[in-house]
Structure formats: structure tokens, C-alpha cells
Design a protein around this motif. Structure first.
Motif, PDB file in Angstrom:
ATOM      1  N   GLY A 167     119.398  59.116  52.953  1.00 41.05           N
ATOM      2  CA  GLY A 167     119.800  60.107  53.935  1.00 41.05           C
ATOM      3  C   GLY A 167     121.227  60.608  53.809  1.00 41.05           C
ATOM      4  N   LEU A 168     122.005  60.032  52.887  1.00 43.90           N
ATOM      5  CA  LEU A 168     123.420  60.404  52.801  1.00 43.90           C
ATOM      6  C   LEU A 168     123.611  61.842  52.341  1.00 43.90           C
ATOM      7  CD1 LEU A 168     125.502  57.396  51.424  1.00 43.90           C
ATOM      8  CD2 LEU A 168     125.851  58.668  53.550  1.00 43.90           C
ATOM      9  N   ASP A 169     122.901  62.251  51.292  1.00 43.28           N
ATOM     10  CA  ASP A 169     123.102  63.602  50.776  1.00 43.28           C
ATOM     11  C   ASP A 169     122.804  64.651  51.847  1.00 43.28           C
ATOM     12  OD1 ASP A 169     123.685  62.335  48.439  1.00 43.28           O
ATOM     13  OD2 ASP A 169     122.258  63.436  47.199  1.00 43.28           O
ATOM     14  N   GLN A 170     121.754  64.434  52.632  1.00 43.30           N
ATOM     15  CA  GLN A 170     121.433  65.381  53.694  1.00 43.30           C
ATOM     16  C   GLN A 170     122.509  65.392  54.772  1.00 43.30           C
ATOM     17  OE1 GLN A 170     119.507  63.067  52.327  1.00 43.30           O
ATOM     18  NE2 GLN A 170     117.311  63.632  52.337  1.00 43.30           N
ATOM     19  N   ALA A 171     123.023  64.212  55.129  1.00 47.64           N
ATOM     20  CA  ALA A 171     124.038  64.130  56.183  1.00 47.64           C
ATOM     21  C   ALA A 171     125.362  64.749  55.753  1.00 47.64           C
ATOM     22  CB  ALA A 171     124.247  62.677  56.592  1.00 47.64           C
ATOM     23  N   LEU A 172     125.656  64.708  54.454  1.00 47.61           N
ATOM     24  CA  LEU A 172     126.938  65.210  53.942  1.00 47.61           C
ATOM     25  C   LEU A 172     126.861  66.662  53.471  1.00 47.61           C
ATOM     26  CD1 LEU A 172     127.649  62.222  54.169  1.00 47.61           C
ATOM     27  CD2 LEU A 172     128.678  62.346  51.897  1.00 47.61           C
ATOM     28  N   ALA A 173     125.677  67.228  53.408  1.00 43.99           N
ATOM     29  CA  ALA A 173     125.515  68.583  52.879  1.00 43.99           C
ATOM     30  C   ALA A 173     126.381  69.581  53.649  1.00 43.99           C
ATOM     31  CB  ALA A 173     124.051  68.997  52.950  1.00 43.99           C
ATOM     32  N   GLY A 174     127.260  70.269  52.930  1.00 46.86           N
ATOM     33  CA  GLY A 174     128.114  71.277  53.536  1.00 46.86           C
ATOM     34  C   GLY A 174     129.323  70.751  54.279  1.00 46.86           C
ATOM     35  N   ALA A 175     129.509  69.428  54.336  1.00 48.86           N
ATOM     36  CA  ALA A 175     130.631  68.861  55.088  1.00 48.86           C
ATOM     37  C   ALA A 175     131.946  69.023  54.323  1.00 48.86           C
ATOM     38  CB  ALA A 175     130.391  67.381  55.376  1.00 48.86           C
ATOM     39  N   ASP A 176     132.976  69.416  55.042  1.00 46.68           N
ATOM     40  CA  ASP A 176     134.318  69.457  54.468  1.00 46.68           C
ATOM     41  C   ASP A 176     134.942  68.067  54.441  1.00 46.68           C
ATOM     42  OD1 ASP A 176     134.677  72.506  54.422  1.00 46.68           O
ATOM     43  OD2 ASP A 176     134.169  72.128  56.521  1.00 46.68           O
ATOM     44  N   THR A 177     134.683  67.315  55.513  1.00 44.43           N
ATOM     45  CA  THR A 177     135.305  66.005  55.707  1.00 44.43           C
ATOM     46  C   THR A 177     134.262  64.995  56.153  1.00 44.43           C
ATOM     47  OG1 THR A 177     137.431  67.007  56.332  1.00 44.43           O
ATOM     48  CG2 THR A 177     137.063  64.735  57.035  1.00 44.43           C
ATOM     49  N   VAL A 178     134.406  63.762  55.677  1.00 44.03           N
ATOM     50  CA  VAL A 178     133.579  62.652  56.134  1.00 44.03           C
ATOM     51  C   VAL A 178     134.495  61.590  56.738  1.00 44.03           C
ATOM     52  CG1 VAL A 178     132.044  60.776  55.463  1.00 44.03           C
ATOM     53  CG2 VAL A 178     131.755  63.031  54.449  1.00 44.03           C
ATOM     54  N   VAL A 179     134.164  61.131  57.935  1.00 43.74           N
ATOM     55  CA  VAL A 179     134.904  60.045  58.577  1.00 43.74           C
ATOM     56  C   VAL A 179     133.978  58.837  58.665  1.00 43.74           C
ATOM     57  CG1 VAL A 179     136.269  59.318  60.559  1.00 43.74           C
ATOM     58  CG2 VAL A 179     136.145  61.759  59.953  1.00 43.74           C
TER      59      VAL A 179
ATOM     60  N   LEU B 291     122.159  54.646  61.193  1.00 40.97           N
ATOM     61  CA  LEU B 291     120.800  54.165  60.933  1.00 40.97           C
ATOM     62  C   LEU B 291     119.785  54.838  61.852  1.00 40.97           C
ATOM     63  CD1 LEU B 291     121.082  50.302  60.328  1.00 40.97           C
ATOM     64  CD2 LEU B 291     120.043  51.987  58.787  1.00 40.97           C
ATOM     65  N   SER B 292     120.172  55.062  63.094  1.00 40.06           N
ATOM     66  CA  SER B 292     119.245  55.652  64.059  1.00 40.06           C
ATOM     67  C   SER B 292     118.934  57.114  63.754  1.00 40.06           C
ATOM     68  CB  SER B 292     119.803  55.527  65.475  1.00 40.06           C
ATOM     69  OG  SER B 292     121.008  56.256  65.609  1.00 40.06           O
ATOM     70  N   THR B 293     119.760  57.752  62.925  1.00 41.72           N
ATOM     71  CA  THR B 293     119.496  59.141  62.539  1.00 41.72           C
ATOM     72  C   THR B 293     118.954  59.235  61.115  1.00 41.72           C
ATOM     73  OG1 THR B 293     121.731  59.597  61.678  1.00 41.72           O
ATOM     74  CG2 THR B 293     121.367  59.898  64.052  1.00 41.72           C
ATOM     75  N   GLY B 294     118.612  58.078  60.529  1.00 39.50           N
ATOM     76  CA  GLY B 294     117.999  58.072  59.211  1.00 39.50           C
ATOM     77  C   GLY B 294     118.950  57.942  58.044  1.00 39.50           C
TER      78      GLY B 294
END
Length: 246
Positions: free
Chosen positions: A43-55, A32-35
């Protein structure tokens, strides 16, 4: 490897981000503090852009009957965003024995989270951990009155969060398991015994009384919170952690 840690500023997430960056990975700490808002998807699509893995190490704000809705909503948003952005591996942190304690709202909610992940579009891994050393103070506070702490004799196999983070980092940087890894501390205690060890080490003016009806863990039957023979057993012992954390 690029890895996004959802809940990357919390107790587990912040340690995981540091560990992964130290190993040379590109890491996005999302919270939340990073949007990034899992409840709305903002903000999810921006945070996941280019990610191989999400934890995903986020937690429900409550442990009551509202927690299933939290995990249903947040997993829905995360899985959909992961599919849109091409994430190849989704990892979540869960609890050893979570599917064997249906009488607890929160455990039912975490079981739902696991099932949603299994049914999702992406390869996955589930890391189930036993109770954290760091949560013992909270567990004791739930049933403390004046100078008396009431705890049941429920068997537990607690683990240091640093050891949980090590397991998460290994799983996140390996191929998807499409299954579960259990991780646990090296020793099994009864919860009341663990309380007495804690009080003694901290020289608190508290008395721990065994009460099989006290607190949330009174609802747990048998040794379902103890890891099985295939678990990854962590090295840190509770007594050693207590002596260094005082």
C-alpha cells in the motif's frame, strides 16, 4: 501541498493530519487500518503517489532488541517507495539525545532510523522531541508496585504532543533541513519530581520514591534528555497541561 503522514491515525499522526488539513494541505493518513503496511511495503506506493512530503511518525511495537529490525525494514520500504513515487522530502520524528543513550535498545534503534534516513536518496528533516507529557502515566506504571512508584532523578524536559505536532507541521511544509530540529517543553524537571507533580495533581493514592535504579530511564546518565540552547522551546507548561487534562 500534498503530504502523506505514515502513522496518521495514532497519537501524533492524527493530530498532525488535522492540523495540516486545517492549514489547507491535501493530506493522506496512512496506517495499517488504511491498508498501508510498512513492514511489508503493501500500500505504500498508493499512499505516496503525488506526495511532495512524507512524515513518518510510526513506532516500533516493542522497545527491546527487536526494535532495530523494525526500523531497518520500515525505513527501507519507505525510502524505496518514496524514490519510486517522486517524494521530495522525508521527515521523521525522533528523540532528543537519542544518539547519546547507546545502552537502551530502543534508542539505538531510533539512531539507526536516523542514519538510514541520512543515507537515503531523498532530502530529509529530523524532528527530535523530548518525552511527551502524555507518556508520564506509562513511565510511572513501569515501576509501580502496590501504592509506591519508584523513579530515578533523571533530568527531563517534557513536551505536550500538541506542541510536537506544531513543530512537525512547520518542518513538513518548509524546505528540507537536511538536519535536525530539537523541540522541548519550557521546563526541566527530575523524573521523580515530575512523578510527584503528577500524583499531586491527580490526587492519586500513590507515593513517589526516588530510586536511581528504577525503570528504563535509570540507564540514562546526565542531562542527555534535556534539549540544548538551539532547541525550539514549546509554550505549554506541564502543570497547566495537567490541570486541563484531568
Amino acid at each position: 501541498m500534498k503530504i502523506t503522514v505514515i502513522g496518521g491515525t495514532g497519537l501524533i499522526g492524527s493530530q498532525l493530519v488535522s492540523r495540516l488539513r486545517g492549514a489547507g494541505h491535501e493530506v493522506v493518513a496512512a496506517s495499517l487500518s488504511t491498508g498501508v503496511d510498512l513492514l511489508t511495503g503493501e500500500g505504500l506506493d498508493q499512499a505516496l503517489a503525488g506526495a511532495d512530503t512524507v512524515v513518518n511518525v510510526t513506532n516500533s511495537p516493542t522497545f527491546d532488541e527487536a526494535s532495530p529490525d523494525f526500523f531497518r525494514t520500515t525505513m527501507g520500504h519507505l525510502l524505496a517507495a518514496g524514490e519510486r513515487t517522486g517524494v521530495r522530502h522525508q521527515v521523521i520524528l525522533s528523540i532528543v539525545g537519542v544518539d547519546r543513550v547507546p545502552q537502551l535498545d530502543y534508542y539505538r534503534a531510533k539512531t539507526l532510523q536516523e542514519e538510514l534516513l541520512r543515507q537515503g536518496p531523498t532530502a530529509y528533516s529530523i524532528v527530535r522531541a523530548t518525552q511527551f507529557f502524555e507518556f508520564m502515566d506509562a513511565v510511572m506504571s513501569w515501576s509501580t508496585e502496590d501504592h509506591t512508584v519508584r523513579l530515578p532523578s533523571t533530568p527531563v524536559q517534557p513536551i505536550a504532543t500538541a506542541d510536537v505536532v506544531a513543530a512537525l507541521a512547520d518542518v513538513a511544509t518548509a524546505p528540507p533541513r537536511n538536519g535536525i530540529l530539537d523541540v522541548a517543553g519550557p521546563d526541566v524537571f527530575s523524573l521523580d519530581e515530575l512523578g510527584r507533580l503528577t500524583v499531586s495533581a491527580r490526587q492519586d493514592q500513590l507515593t513517589v520514591v526516588t530510586d536511581e535504579k528504577a525503570g528504563m530511564f535509570a540507564a540514562v546518565e546526565g542531562d542527555v534528555l534535556v534539549a540544548g540552547p538551539d532547541a525550539r522551546v514549546a509554550p505549554t507548561r506541564y502543570e497547566d497541561w495537567l490541570s486541563t487534562s484531568r
